[in-house]
Design a protein around this motif. Sequence first.
Motif, mmCIF file in Angstrom:
data_model
loop_
_atom_site.group_PDB
_atom_site.id
_atom_site.type_symbol
_atom_site.label_atom_id
_atom_site.label_comp_id
_atom_site.label_asym_id
_atom_site.label_seq_id
_atom_site.Cartn_x
_atom_site.Cartn_y
_atom_site.Cartn_z
ATOM 1 N N ASP A 1 -13.114 5.491 3.923
ATOM 2 C CA ASP A 1 -11.826 5.372 4.041
ATOM 3 C C ASP A 1 -11.495 4.544 2.861
ATOM 4 O O ASP A 1 -10.238 4.733 2.323
ATOM 5 C CB ASP A 1 -11.598 4.384 5.295
ATOM 6 N N ASP A 2 -12.141 3.555 2.410
ATOM 7 C CA ASP A 2 -11.857 2.813 1.130
ATOM 8 C C ASP A 2 -11.929 3.626 -0.046
ATOM 9 O O ASP A 2 -11.141 3.567 -1.042
ATOM 10 C CB ASP A 2 -12.643 1.723 0.861
ATOM 11 N N ARG B 1 0.749 -1.258 0.095
ATOM 12 C CA ARG B 1 -0.149 -0.010 -0.088
ATOM 13 C C ARG B 1 0.798 1.227 -0.157
ATOM 14 O O ARG B 1 0.655 2.324 -0.728
ATOM 15 C CB ARG B 1 -0.948 -0.040 1.069
ATOM 16 N N GLU C 1 -9.928 -3.082 -1.385
ATOM 17 C CA GLU C 1 -9.595 -1.788 -0.972
ATOM 18 C C GLU C 1 -9.863 -1.094 -2.092
ATOM 19 O O GLU C 1 -10.231 0.177 -2.396
ATOM 20 C CB GLU C 1 -8.593 -1.439 -0.273
ATOM 21 N N GLY C 2 -9.781 -1.861 -3.431
ATOM 22 C CA GLY C 2 -9.874 -0.973 -4.773
ATOM 23 C C GLY C 2 -8.482 -0.391 -5.306
ATOM 24 O O GLY C 2 -8.600 0.266 -6.371
ATOM 25 N N SER D 1 -15.912 3.352 7.303
ATOM 26 C CA SER D 1 -15.232 2.119 6.459
ATOM 27 C C SER D 1 -15.440 2.562 5.079
ATOM 28 O O SER D 1 -14.323 2.329 4.389
ATOM 29 C CB SER D 1 -15.812 0.926 6.757
ATOM 30 N N LYS E 1 -8.659 6.017 -0.181
ATOM 31 C CA LYS E 1 -7.640 5.404 -0.419
ATOM 32 C C LYS E 1 -7.277 5.488 -2.065
ATOM 33 O O LYS E 1 -6.038 5.521 -2.308
ATOM 34 C CB LYS E 1 -7.604 3.881 0.082
#
Length: 212
Positions: free
Chosen positions: A154-155, A19, A59-60, A151, A158
């Motif tokens: 957040d994703d 990440r 997460e994508g 949640s 990101k």
Amino acid sequence: MSKLLSTRPLYEEVADQLRSRIFAHELAPGAWIDEQSLAKEFGISRTPMREAIKVLAAEGLITMKLRRGAYVTEVNRGDLEQIFTVLSLLEGEAAKEAATKAKESDLNTLDDLHLRLEKAAADRNLDLFFEINVRFHERIIAIAANPWMTSVIDDLRKVLKLQRKDSLSRSGRLQQSLSEHREILKALLKRDPVAAEQAMRTHLAHGLEAAK
């Protein structure tokens, strides 16, 4: 004294490393994820590497392509429009909730973060501005205290980190963004949920325009 072993699963630590590389563009958008090479570099088997890739795919940040493997996600115009549409709804609601739920200490923290944003903008420090901007938004979302909403946001954020910082370098965007944060903070300090929601939605709409 022997060193304590980490209690985190290995694949989570590997996911953290990947990440970080993606956000630093060491693994650029569209880049192929060479599982075998990376596993060898990390000194691990391919099993935790594959598990880490699954985490980032969820997460994508990584896209799985049939019979071709894993690639760092490329964000196109259509993706941006869809992401910002959802963020506008969710972060607008978070700002609305924060306006009524914020404690005095929360407002003081947001005020302090905004002062730091002002200084970063004055110094033309885009990296620091981006970092504090993220913390400002995260604080508002935390005040809203909805873990399900947190949640999803957040994703989505990101994925935006794959390209978002570049938009701040566009002519006038830094000062515009700063002004928009002032309006969000002003509404929160007044504990005005309607104004806070509108200010956040306006901010994100302009963010989409700058990301073209």
